[in-house]
Write a protein that holds these residues in place. Structure first.
Motif, PDB file in Angstrom:
ATOM      1  N   ILE A 132       0.858  -1.202   0.000  1.00  0.00           N
ATOM      2  CA  ILE A 132       0.000   0.000   0.000  1.00  0.00           C
ATOM      3  C   ILE A 132       0.888   1.243   0.000  1.00  0.00           C
ATOM      4  N   GLU A 133       0.632   2.108  -0.962  1.00  0.00           N
ATOM      5  CA  GLU A 133       1.434   3.335  -1.092  1.00  0.00           C
ATOM      6  C   GLU A 133       1.254   4.250   0.121  1.00  0.00           C
ATOM      7  N   THR A 134       2.352   4.828   0.595  1.00  0.00           N
ATOM      8  CA  THR A 134       2.292   5.803   1.694  1.00  0.00           C
ATOM      9  C   THR A 134       2.816   7.153   1.208  1.00  0.00           C
ATOM     10  N   ALA A 135       2.332   8.211   1.848  1.00  0.00           N
ATOM     11  CA  ALA A 135       2.717   9.571   1.458  1.00  0.00           C
ATOM     12  C   ALA A 135       2.789  10.465   2.685  1.00  0.00           C
ATOM     13  N   PRO A 136       3.995  10.927   3.061  1.00  0.00           N
ATOM     14  CA  PRO A 136       4.080  11.861   4.178  1.00  0.00           C
ATOM     15  C   PRO A 136       3.443  13.206   3.827  1.00  0.00           C
ATOM     16  N   LEU A 137       2.706  13.760   4.774  1.00  0.00           N
ATOM     17  CA  LEU A 137       2.162  15.116   4.646  1.00  0.00           C
ATOM     18  C   LEU A 137       3.133  16.067   5.324  1.00  0.00           C
ATOM     19  N   PHE A 138       3.362  17.218   4.716  1.00  0.00           N
ATOM     20  CA  PHE A 138       4.145  18.240   5.419  1.00  0.00           C
ATOM     21  C   PHE A 138       3.738  19.630   4.974  1.00  0.00           C
ATOM     22  N   SER A 139       3.825  20.582   5.892  1.00  0.00           N
ATOM     23  CA  SER A 139       3.377  21.949   5.608  1.00  0.00           C
ATOM     24  C   SER A 139       4.522  22.953   5.606  1.00  0.00           C
ATOM     25  N   GLU A 140       5.720  22.490   5.954  1.00  0.00           N
ATOM     26  CA  GLU A 140       6.896  23.378   5.916  1.00  0.00           C
ATOM     27  C   GLU A 140       7.855  22.853   4.861  1.00  0.00           C
ATOM     28  N   GLY A 141       8.722  23.742   4.390  1.00  0.00           N
ATOM     29  CA  GLY A 141       9.676  23.331   3.370  1.00  0.00           C
ATOM     30  C   GLY A 141      10.647  22.291   3.910  1.00  0.00           C
ATOM     31  N   LEU A 142      10.804  21.201   3.174  1.00  0.00           N
ATOM     32  CA  LEU A 142      11.787  20.178   3.535  1.00  0.00           C
ATOM     33  C   LEU A 142      12.907  20.211   2.504  1.00  0.00           C
ATOM     34  N   TYR A 143      14.133  19.965   2.945  1.00  0.00           N
ATOM     35  CA  TYR A 143      15.264  19.904   2.032  1.00  0.00           C
ATOM     36  C   TYR A 143      15.301  18.530   1.366  1.00  0.00           C
ATOM     37  N   MET A 144      15.307  18.525   0.021  1.00  0.00           N
ATOM     38  CA  MET A 144      15.320  17.261  -0.739  1.00  0.00           C
ATOM     39  C   MET A 144      14.284  16.253  -0.200  1.00  0.00           C
ATOM     40  N   PRO A 145      13.027  16.628  -0.210  1.00  0.00           N
ATOM     41  CA  PRO A 145      12.001  15.754   0.388  1.00  0.00           C
ATOM     42  C   PRO A 145      11.859  14.413  -0.332  1.00  0.00           C
ATOM     43  N   TRP A 146      12.296  14.366  -1.598  1.00  0.00           N
ATOM     44  CA  TRP A 146      12.215  13.084  -2.334  1.00  0.00           C
ATOM     45  C   TRP A 146      13.155  12.050  -1.718  1.00  0.00           C
ATOM     46  N   VAL A 147      14.293  12.504  -1.200  1.00  0.00           N
ATOM     47  CA  VAL A 147      15.236  11.588  -0.527  1.00  0.00           C
ATOM     48  C   VAL A 147      14.608  11.116   0.787  1.00  0.00           C
TER      49      VAL A 147
END
Length: 239
Positions: free
Chosen positions: A157-172
């Motif tokens: 089952i695919e998972t997806a983190p939610l975030f509301s602030e800028g993350l550095y290199m969020p794909w990593v």
């Protein structure tokens, strides 16, 4: 093509997180839905956004203190004053049952950041599996520990983190927690972040996108999907 997910259903016109809002979203042509789940006192998975029923219903108090039977007596269309019919708070199994009659994708957000509902992940996953919908569901949460747990329980089952602030290199970061996608707030999803993530094989579905200019930017950037209160408007703009 950028898919269109209806945020809490077609919540621009219909009471949020109700079967009515989900059915209408599918009727106008939304590709997917976004909804929120929590647990009642007797362990039933219900679809509602806030930890309390106060904002969206005619009741008062925490969901965790209601039995499912008592929760069902509340009217979830309460704050849509123009709405004539009472709408109950749905159980997740009602939504999944209905999904077996159509092709919509469903993003289930686990609302376990404030109240750590014990067993929420296991219950939600077991239900998804029992309906054979593992390919059409994405699990998201602001509680990333919960998502890692989901990934361990059911890597299919695919998972997806939610975030509301800028993350550095969020794909990593997404890849490091076993997530195949991420759901950033649209204001922290500039085009270069979207492009880099897609190049890395991580889907990007920003939330909650309601303004035309923001929709146009995201369609042009070819993000995987956008999450909006007004799927009909998004469909018009996508055309």
């Amino acid at each position: 093509m950028t898919l269109i997910f209806a945020h809490r259903g077609y919540s621009h016109l219909y009471p949020e997180n109700t079967m009515k809002a989900f059915i209408e979203a599918e009727r106008v042509g939304a590709d997917g839905l976004e909804l929120d789940v929590q647990l009642t006192k007797d362990g039933e998975i219900v679809v509602i956004h806030d930890e309390k029923v106060d904002r969206t219903t005619n009741g008062k108090g925490f969901i965790k203190d209601f039995t499912f039977k008592d929760l069902r007596k509340l009217d979830a269309s309460y704050n849509k004053k123009t709405f004539l019919h009472k709408e109950p708070i749905p159980a997740l199994n009602e939504v999944l049952e209905w999904m077996t009659t159509n092709q919509v994708i469903c993003n289930i957000e686990l609302k376990n950041g404030v109240i750590p509902y014990k067993g929420l992940e296991e219950k939600v996953i077991a239900l998804i599996q029992s309906y054979g919908l593992t390919e059409r569901v994405i699990l998201s949460s602001f509680n990333h520990y919960s998502l890692v747990y989901c990934y361990r329980l059911a890597p299919e089952i695919e998972t997806a983190p939610l975030f509301s602030e800028g993350l550095y290199m969020p794909w990593v970061y997404a890849q490091s927690i076993g997530a195949k996608s991420m759901h950033p707030k649209y204001t922290v999803a500039p085009n270069e972040l979207i492009r880099a993530s897609l190049d890395y094989g991580i889907s990007v579905r920003p939330y909650t996108v309601n303004k035309e200019k923001d929709m146009q930017r995201l369609f042009t950037a070819e993000c995987s999907a956008l999450i909006t209160d007004d799927p009909a408007k998004a469909l018009r703009i996508r055309k």
